[in-house]
Design a protein around this motif. Structure first.
Motif, PDB file in Angstrom:
ATOM      1  N   VAL A   1       1.207  -1.627   0.138  1.00  0.00           N
ATOM      2  CA  VAL A   1       0.100  -0.098  -0.401  1.00  0.00           C
ATOM      3  C   VAL A   1       0.939   0.912  -0.189  1.00  0.00           C
ATOM      4  O   VAL A   1       1.846   1.363   0.799  1.00  0.00           O
ATOM      5  N   TYR A   2       0.919   1.472  -1.029  1.00  0.00           N
ATOM      6  CA  TYR A   2       1.727   3.099  -1.439  1.00  0.00           C
ATOM      7  C   TYR A   2       0.372   4.253  -0.502  1.00  0.00           C
ATOM      8  O   TYR A   2      -0.050   4.970  -1.661  1.00  0.00           O
ATOM      9  N   ALA A   3       0.936   5.661  -0.497  1.00  0.00           N
ATOM     10  CA  ALA A   3       0.641   6.619   0.542  1.00  0.00           C
ATOM     11  C   ALA A   3       1.922   7.600   0.856  1.00  0.00           C
ATOM     12  O   ALA A   3       3.148   7.494   1.166  1.00  0.00           O
ATOM     13  N   HIS A   4       1.013   8.477   0.717  1.00  0.00           N
ATOM     14  CA  HIS A   4       2.236   9.928   1.298  1.00  0.00           C
ATOM     15  C   HIS A   4       2.049  10.323   2.913  1.00  0.00           C
ATOM     16  O   HIS A   4       1.307  10.100   3.249  1.00  0.00           O
ATOM     17  N   LYS A   5       3.190  10.625   3.357  1.00  0.00           N
ATOM     18  CA  LYS A   5       3.701  10.173   4.999  1.00  0.00           C
ATOM     19  C   LYS A   5       3.041  11.944   5.041  1.00  0.00           C
ATOM     20  O   LYS A   5       3.247  12.806   4.233  1.00  0.00           O
ATOM     21  N   GLU A   6       2.558  11.975   6.726  1.00  0.00           N
ATOM     22  CA  GLU A   6       1.885  12.879   6.749  1.00  0.00           C
ATOM     23  C   GLU A   6       3.255  13.328   8.544  1.00  0.00           C
ATOM     24  O   GLU A   6       3.681  12.337   8.479  1.00  0.00           O
ATOM     25  N   THR A   7       2.847  14.682   8.611  1.00  0.00           N
ATOM     26  CA  THR A   7       3.483  14.809  10.495  1.00  0.00           C
ATOM     27  C   THR A   7       3.552  15.526  11.551  1.00  0.00           C
ATOM     28  O   THR A   7       3.669  15.241  12.390  1.00  0.00           O
ATOM     29  N   CYS A   8       1.608  14.916  11.074  1.00  0.00           N
ATOM     30  CA  CYS A   8       0.808  15.107  12.609  1.00  0.00           C
ATOM     31  C   CYS A   8       0.579  13.952  13.112  1.00  0.00           C
ATOM     32  O   CYS A   8       0.450  13.221  12.565  1.00  0.00           O
TER      33      CYS A   8
END
Length: 534
Positions: free
Chosen positions: A142-149
């Motif tokens: 599963v590919y996804a963009h990383k978040e930071t909060c």
């Protein structure tokens, strides 16, 4: 808590296809850029400005042209993967310059795009309770963009944990098994986190130092060239559906005046073309960016950047193309300057984590703030007795948008003149803003409240000075407060007894300082509720 997931029934943008319906229309349904729960304000008849101000055919034509420019016509180059990969769309609702989508395509024979409508996004905010707004296909990754909060990181951890519990056969008839994995891709900023000249934990605490460092030592990566053909999707019996806002327990309303944003990637590309090329407004951006009235004083890219419908790197490439084909000046640079601010707040969230949301901010400032409910509600509802504050707050609650200048002014008023807990303002912005993202929102509020990483604790915006500089004839306040239109232009921002009583006195009334310049004072915020004169 249940999460509603929909397999995206297409990756189609005319030439960019997995057979079925356009992803642009699906993303528009997911992201209509109409914030649920906002309250329309009573007003006289006024023009509604659609953003972008283009018809559907023109938007589609611009989208086609942009996709041709930023996609690749070599369908198999670099592709050698097997099986199925899932693309988990989050705050990256676009096809162009989407590295998660590209890596899923490279690593597989088939791509299954998935979007999850998470009811937690439509719950309530953390402190004060204001309203917010597994696949059976044998996928190996599963590919996804990383978040930071923290909230988003917690979702990532839960998804990764759940995937480890899924057991898949290595191949048909094989006794070997494996677990699908979650692969997170960085893709939210103009400067890539891996290209920074320092570890994010060592990020400079002053924006100017950060900007000078990255400009001198970093290159901005080019856009990922999306293939024009992604191939057939895996067989899915139920594509799912996007729930309505009513099903999510929230309500929407039609914008009664001001700006009405159109959602989706096509509209985002249309706005870039309209602002840069059709209206040729990029050349004067720096001169007009502090305006407050109308759709064209600034780019208005922020709602699409927040939802990921527009890539900051695509904006960068369009600016550079404009500079080559038309002109380069302070205004073209200043658009990139603002995107660097956006990057900075994103990287700050990596460095400081949850302290961005704490009352003392990253610097752990100790201060006794008021949480006076009546006083806060007068600010929230635009009933402070100061036309410039009230007009901005009514625009926010009506349209889900407020100018950058307006945001700084109402923040300063809430924390400096009212002494109200800055988190109440930040959470109200979270409720209302179409362009809300936690990093920029809380980064700006901690900065404005004097609890952020910036050492200048005493940033104060003088309302009289701001009004005289940015709304000298009272056109903005008269638009949102029609009762002021009958007054002489020089009285609209200073109506005296012709307007409602002021709820608090100003700390400073001087109009002699440069707008936004720090003002010396004997105390920092913390005004109690005495002398409100309601």
């Amino acid at each position: 808590m249940a999460i509603h997931c929909s397999s995206v029934p297409s990756l189609s943008f005319k030439n960019l296809t997995i057979p079925s319906k356009p992803i642009s229309s699906l993303f528009k349904a997911m992201n209509p850029l109409s914030k649920p729960g906002l309250r329309p304000s009573a007003s006289s008849a006024a023009t509604i400005h659609q953003v972008p101000g283009l018809d559907t055919d023109e938007v589609d034509r611009i989208a086609d042209q942009t996709f041709q420019r930023y996609s690749s016509s070599s369908p198999r180059t670099g592709r050698g993967g097997l099986g199925t990969a899932v693309v988990w769309f989050r705050n990256d609702l676009r096809v162009l310059d989407n590295e998660a989508l590209y890596k899923a395509w490279v690593s597989s024979e088939m791509v299954l795009p998935v979007y999850c409508v998470d009811p937690r996004l439509f719950g309530t905010t953390y402190y004060f309770g204001f309203p917010k707004t597994g696949e059976a296909v044998g996928a190996h990754t599963v590919y996804a963009h990383k978040e930071t909060c923290s909230e988003e990181l917690n979702v990532e951890r839960l998804v990764s944990k759940a995937l480890r519990q899924v057991v898949l056969q290595q191949s048909l008839g094989s006794s070997k098994t494996h677990n699908p994995k979650l692969q997170l891709i960085w893709g939210t900023t103009m400067y890539h986190i891996d290209d920074l000249p320092f570890d994010p934990c060592c990020l400079p605490d002053v924006y100017t130092q950060f900007r000078k460092s990255v400009e001198a030592k970093c290159a901005i990566r080019g856009c990922i060239k999306t293939p024009t053909f992604l191939g057939p999707p895996p067989s899915v019996s139920d594509w799912g559906c996007v729930p309505s806002v009513d099903q999510l327990g929230v309500h929407s309303h039609n914008v009664s005046k001001g700006m009405k944003f159109v959602g989706g990637e096509s509209a985002a590309l249309g706005r870039v073309n309209e602002y840069f090329w059709k209206k040729d407004l990029l050349r004067i951006y720096k001169e007009t960016r502090n305006g407050m009235l109308g759709p064209d004083y600034s780019t208005k890219f922020s709602p699409w950047l927040a939802s990921g419908s527009l890539s900051p790197r695509l904006i960068h490439e369009e600016v550079k193309r404009y500079e080559q084909e038309r002109q380069a000046n302070d205004s073209t640079y200043w658009v990139l300057f603002e995107l660097i601010w956006r990057d900075y707040f994103r990287f700050l969230s990596v460095k400081y984590g949850n302290s961005l949301f704490h009352i003392g901010g990253p610097r752990k400032v100790e201060h006794e703030w008021s949480q006076d409910k009546d006083l806060f509600e007068s600010w929230r509802d635009g009933r402070t007795g100061y036309p410039l504050i009230d007009a901005n707050m009514k625009e926010l609650s009506t349209t889900g948008f407020m100018s950058n200048r307006g945001r700084q002014i109402v923040c300063s008023f809430l924390v400096r003149d009212m002494g109200i807990d800055w988190r109440m303002g930040a959470e109200w912005f979270e409720t209302c803003l179409l362009d809300y993202d936690p990093c920029s929102n809380y980064g700006n509020w901690t900065y404005g409240a004097g609890v952020g990483n910036d050492p200048r604790e005493d940033r104060y915006f003088s309302i009289p000075k701001q009004a005289q500089t940015y709304d000298p004839e009272g056109e903005y306040v008269a638009y949102w407060l029609p009762q002021l239109r009958a007054l002489p232009k020089d009285k609209r921002n200073f109506p005296g007894k012709s307007y409602i009583e002021q709820v608090v006195p100003l700390k400073f009334n001087s109009v002699g300082k440069h707008p936004g310049q720090s003002a010396r004072k004997t105390s920092f915020g913390g005004r109690q509720t005495r002398g409100r004169g309601r």
